[in-house]
Design an enzyme around this catalytic site. Structure first.
Site, short mmCIF file in Angstrom:
data_model
loop_
_atom_site.label_atom_id
_atom_site.label_comp_id
_atom_site.label_asym_id
_atom_site.label_seq_id
_atom_site.Cartn_x
_atom_site.Cartn_y
_atom_site.Cartn_z
N HIS A 53 70.89 -65.43 28.83
CA HIS A 53 69.99 -66.58 28.93
C HIS A 53 70.31 -67.47 30.11
CE1 HIS A 53 68.07 -65.75 25.10
NE2 HIS A 53 69.25 -65.51 24.59
N CYS A 100 66.07 -36.12 25.66
CA CYS A 100 65.22 -37.29 25.91
C CYS A 100 65.82 -38.22 26.96
CB CYS A 100 65.02 -38.09 24.63
SG CYS A 100 64.12 -37.17 23.36
N CYS A 107 62.97 -38.92 20.62
CA CYS A 107 63.07 -38.07 19.44
C CYS A 107 64.15 -38.58 18.49
CB CYS A 107 63.31 -36.60 19.81
SG CYS A 107 65.03 -36.06 19.91
N CYS A 143 69.37 -33.54 19.56
CA CYS A 143 70.76 -33.48 20.01
C CYS A 143 71.79 -33.57 18.90
CB CYS A 143 71.04 -34.59 21.01
SG CYS A 143 70.76 -36.24 20.35
#
Lengths: 421, 478, 122
Positions: B49, B401, B436, B441
């Site tokens: 922030h 992925c 996925c 994996c």
């Protein structure tokens, strides 16, 4: 950089059939790239039977069906590389791949056949609330663990999704000593084959609850319980219908999604209904010389249709290379749908490239009884077939004869319509 | 006897540990979980922030600003991905403009640099997908995004490398003061220490209240989040906030440092300190609120949702310092937002405090530079090819992925405080975080983890404790 | 009179078949099938239901590290014996190489049916 006339991405049923068919029309520079340590793709873990009734007129298990094609690939001495992951394909058909053995390498392909199959939808994409413990598996991952790794995911199971994989795993887990307590299905009908309801659920007294979904998962470290509830027509849970099941495993069989990361990366146009490439009558994508077949194109129910489809793609890929591009200008007659079908493969047909018989495949979006599947060439109805029942879970096909096209040289539109009479 | 024991291996505890490792001191971090970064630190907005929110003059304001300033150098030293993408607080109605102006002035009072209000036209060019209703926004270029896991691991690894002990799977069940020291009770025995740092997150009130008459009260404030597919990575450029309310900063839409989009959080007060379950109501709540600041939020591309608990103290302020009626016991309690941002500053503040109290001498062997898990995807094709030639495990893709190779998993397992569970692998390498969601994996990663840790796959857990992945081999107990 | 409604499992079509039995349990009528296999299935299902059973067994010594080989009953076995069949299958370990069609276990659970391998393992 290496060069191959035809590079096939994926050594599963689609890739294997495409390779064999390309070879059989004379192609010799063919390479299959497969990421797993064996050919066969998803069939290697589908140890149940039901494969091959159309192709071989026999009922085979997945691995047996795969082996028929693996044998054909080996007999023809078609080249393949295992343990090889394709990272990227460029629009110019340069394939970047890697493996332990060969490192990072590039191949210039004359044509590409996309045969990457599909992946499973996950809990996360369904927004199922609750904890995120161990013991939640998609049915396919559980199938791999049980059938290939010899690992048991859990002992008390709840299954969400009555697609074939969920049904098959209900039986498989039961055979391995688990108690499958219930199969919940969001829709008012099952997405799987009716035979699987009988031989996977009814045979073992496993209840199927239609119009139900999972609304909570308990257990911070490992699944401890699942709550399901009935849903209304808008598929929202109905308060007061909650049922709780104590269990240690949740299996999800909630949809398959064609894996088109590589296709998208190339710039291939994707059909938003199927999430697979939009293809023409030759199964060619929006990029000339790039073909697609099998689950990557649209999710199939029967591997026999995958093999048929992939054989076309392979043949056409070979023809593309041999002719330096497919013959004829690309005159695309669009294929439209009305009254039920959600999509067609192909989405367009070039009449000059139609074989003796061209198969158009589609799925309906709802259960439809006692209707006809009609094919219109502009205003002419050329096919009108009675179909007592059609369901989203069962792919349909119509076969268009070449003569239909020859007889209509000014054809502008083809419509696949489901109609009452 | 330790000089300092830190209860809690989240970003606060690890930051203090990291700071203390600069000195010659016997330091130990204890945590009940089996890994570092298992509490709030693993489930938050991941935002650094700018510092305009916190009440002017508060400790939160001071430490937020300082932490924000420190983050750039720290990220470089510890090899952590960090990006100052800026933030926008969006004003949707003209009548809310005075509140926006007040927020701006508060930011100026807090010392936030480069802060300014932007009008509609500039706002739309800064943020193409901003809601067409937006009339103006408070723009803070110094705000940023980070990976909270990587930050926490990096601090912990570097602290460990510089001599700090870590005792995981060690729950502190009680503590009492003895002559000259504190005694911490754990299931594996007692630990004696001169100083205790209470960095126990949502449990920090439990420990504080064991030693002090002046009680504090922590309410776990749950935040549910959605994470969207990397296809949406360009949807938001800055971190987009609505105007803040009593409950906090509101539902944000932000790119993540890894290229996803994050949407959330809710702010739901609960009692259960382990209540990290998302709820349908919570997720629905985000959907309603998130739509207001942007147009056409691609929420259908959600890949997962999760929840974390903020340690909200009744007075909505950090509680940092030595407890008056418990000398030697130092709180780092109530570290809710901007806790992540403030962590380096909290570390420095507590480090300085202890340096003085214990007259600590600098550690001559301190090396503040740490190398993260090598990401081959950041290399050029040529460099990557060379890496694979020399280390073939980098050529074996495990997570399709996210493109994570076996090489990265091995690195994550074998580095200091390395991964011992699937979640540990996931947070150190991003394996399993893709679309996925580890469907592909998991079997492959399990095989590697079991092999490298020399255990049976049936012993592997998702996150330690009872979170076994499988119940055994097939054909066994039937 | 007893009417049984079945779904044929012989092929993926899953034809709904109705079998009518008389008071003594004899089949009076079968209708709804689309092929001879359907009729045969329906008759069998109401008198002596059978199934093909598929499963896996452990394999040792596989070159590529396979630990399981898939298998099936060579022909169908009585439905009531499925769990006995499974129990027998689960007790077996085979050694590589394994070829499709290799008999892994003869006369499983006394059914007279062999268990054969359905995968090539080197």
């Amino acid at each position: 950089m290496e060069n191959y006339d035809i590079v096939i991405i994926g050594g599963g049923p689609a890739g294997l059939a495409a390779a064999v068919s390309a070879y059989d029309v004379g192609a010799r520079s063919i390479l299959i790239l497969e990421r797993d340590k064996k050919l066969g793709g998803i069939l290697e873990q589908c140890i149940h039977n039901g494969f091959g009734l159309h192709t071989f007129k026999e009922e085979l298990t997945g691995p047996e069906y795969a082996q028929r094609y693996i044998d054909q690939v080996k007999e023809r001495e078609i080249e393949y590389r295992l343990n090889t992951m394709v990272l990227d394909i460029s629009a110019e058909k340069v394939i970047t791949a890697m493996s332990r053995a060969d490192g990072l390498f590039e191949i210039q392909a004359g044509s590409v056949v996309l045969a990457m199959g599909c992946r499973e939808r996950s809990r996360g994409s369904l927004n199922i609330p609750g904890y995120r413990p161990a013991g939640i598996y998609t049915a396919g991952t559980a199938q791999r663990l049980v059938n290939m790794e010899g690992m048991m995911p859990g002992r008390e199971v709840v299954i969400l999704g009555s697609g074939d994989i969920g049904l098959i795993m209900a039986r498989r887990m039961t055979f391995e000593g688990a108690k499958v307590k219930v199969v919940a299905e969001l829709l008012p009908y099952s997405g799987g084959l009716r035979r699987n309801i009988v031989q996977c659920l009814d045979d073992y007294g496993i209840p199927l609850k239609l119009s139900h979904t999972v609304i909570d998962i308990e257990g911070k470290e490992r699944v401890e319980g699942i709550t399901i509830a009935e849903v209304d027509e808008k598929r929202r849970p109905i308060p007061g219908t909650e049922e709780h099941y104590t269990c240690d495993t949740l299996l999800l069989s909630v949809g398959l999604i064609p894996e088109n990361e590589l296709s998208r990366g190339m710039g291939v146009k994707i059909n938003p209904v199927t999430n697979g490439p939009s293809v023409n009558e030759s199964l060619e994508t929006s990029i000339p010389g790039v073909f697609a077949a099998g689950n990557v194109l649209h999710v199939h129910d029967l591997v026999d249709f995958v093999s048929e489809e992939a054989a076309s793609a392979g043949k056409n890929a070979a023809a593309y290379v041999q002719a330096g591009g497919l013959e004829g200008a690309r005159h695309e007659v669009p294929v439209a749908v009305e009254g039920g079908p959600r999509y067609t493969v192909p989405v367009s047909i070039d009449p000059s490239r139609v074989p003796e018989s061209l198969t158009v495949r589609f799925r309906v979006g709802d259960i439809i009884r006692n209707h006809f599947v009609s094919v219109y060439f502009d205003q002419d109805r050329v096919l009108h077939i009675k179909r007592p029942i059609m369901a989203p879970g069962e792919m349909e096909e119509v076969k268009l004869k070449k003569q239909f096209f020859d007889e209509r040289p000014n054809l502008s539109k083809i419509t696949i319509r489901v109609e009452e009479k | 006897m330790y000089d300092i024991v830190i209860i809690g291996a989240g970003v606060t505890g690890c930051s203090v540990a990291h700071e203390l490792s600069r000195y010659n001191a016997k330091v130990c971090v204890v945590d009940k979980e089996d890994d570092v970064c298992c509490g709030t630190s693993k489930a938050n907005s991941a935002i650094i922030h700018a510092g305009f929110d916190a009440a002017a003059g508060s400790m939160m304001a001071k430490l937020n600003l300082l932490g924000n300033r420190m983050m750039g150098d720290l990220a470089e030293d510890l090899d952590i991905p960090f990006k100052r993408n800026g933030s926008l607080v969006v004003c949707l109605f003209e009548e809310d403009r005075p509140a926006l102006q007040k927020l701006y002035e508060n930011g100026l009072a807090n010392g936030v640099e480069q802060l300014r209000i932007v009008e509609k036209e500039e706002l739309q060019s800064l943020e193409p997908n901003i809601s067409p209703d937006a009339v103006a926004a408070l723009y803070a270029p110094t705000a940023g995004i980070i990976c909270p896991f990587t930050l926490t691991f990096a601090l912990a690894e570097n602290a460990y490398t510089n001599g700090v002990d870590f005792r995981l799977n060690t729950e502190v069940t009680g503590l009492h003061s003895a002559k000259d020291c504190w005694v911490l009770e754990t299931p594996s025995g007692t630990i004696e220490t001169k100083y205790v740092i209470n960095a126990a997150g949502v449990y920090s009130d439990v420990f504080h209240n064991m030693v002090s008459e002046k009680k504090i009260h922590i309410t776990p404030r749950r935040g549910d989040y959605f994470l969207l597919d990397k296809n949406t990575g360009n949807f938001a450029v800055q971190t987009i906030f609505p105007q803040p309310s009593k409950l906090g900063k509101g539902v944000l839409v932000s790119p993540t440092i890894h290229g996803n989009t994050i949407v959330g959080p809710t702010a739901i007060d609960i009692e259960d300190k382990e209540g990290t379950n998302t709820t349908a109501a919570g997720l629905d709540d985000i959907l309603i609120k998130a739509g207001s600041t942007v147009k056409d939020l691609p929420i259908r591309q959600v890949i997962t949702s999760f929840a974390g608990l903020r340690a909200h103290e009744d007075h909505h302020e950090f509680v940092i310092g030595e407890v008056e009626d418990a000398p030697g016991f130092i709180d780092c309690a109530g570290i809710e937002s901007p806790g992540l941002t403030s962590s380096p500053a909290i570390g420095k503040m507590v480090g300085d405090l202890l340096k003085e109290k214990l007259s600590l001498e600098p550690n001559p062997n301190f090396n503040g530079k740490r190398k993260g898990v090598l990401d081959p995807q950041e290399l050029s094709k040529k460099e990557r090819a060379k890496l694979i030639k020399e280390h073939p495990e980098y050529g074996n893709i495990i997570c399709r992925c996210e493109g994570i190779s076996e090489g990265e998993l091995l690195d994550a397992i074998h580095r200091p405080l390395g991964a011992k569970s699937m979640d540990g692998l996931k947070r150190r390498t991003r394996q399993g975080t893709g679309r996925c969601q580890a469907g592909f994996c998991t079997p492959r990663a399990m095989e590697i983890l079991a092999r490298e840790l020399h255990v049976e796959q049936s012993e592997l857990t998702k996150c330690g404790g009872k979170s076994k992945l499988i119940v055994g081999k097939t054909k066994e107990s039937i | 009179m007893d009417t049984r409604n079945l779904i044929c499992i012989s092929c993926p079509l899953g034809c709904p078949i109705t079998v009518t039995l008389n008071g003594s349990g004899e089949i009076e009528n079968v209708e709804g099938y689309s092929c001879p296999r359907g009729e045969a299935y329906a008759r069998k299902e109401v008198t002596n239901p059978t199934r093909i059973v598929t499963s896996t067994v452990r394999v040792l010594g596989a070159t590529k590290g396979d630990v399981m080989v898939s298998c099936k009953t060579k022909t169908d076995v009585p439905k009531g014996k499925i769990f006995d069949v499974i129990k027998d299958i689960n007790g077996i370990t085979v050694k590589a190489p394994v070829h499709i069609g290799d008999v892994i276990l003869q006369n499983v659970a006394g059914t007279g049916v062999d268990i054969v391998a359905t995968k090539e393992i080197r």
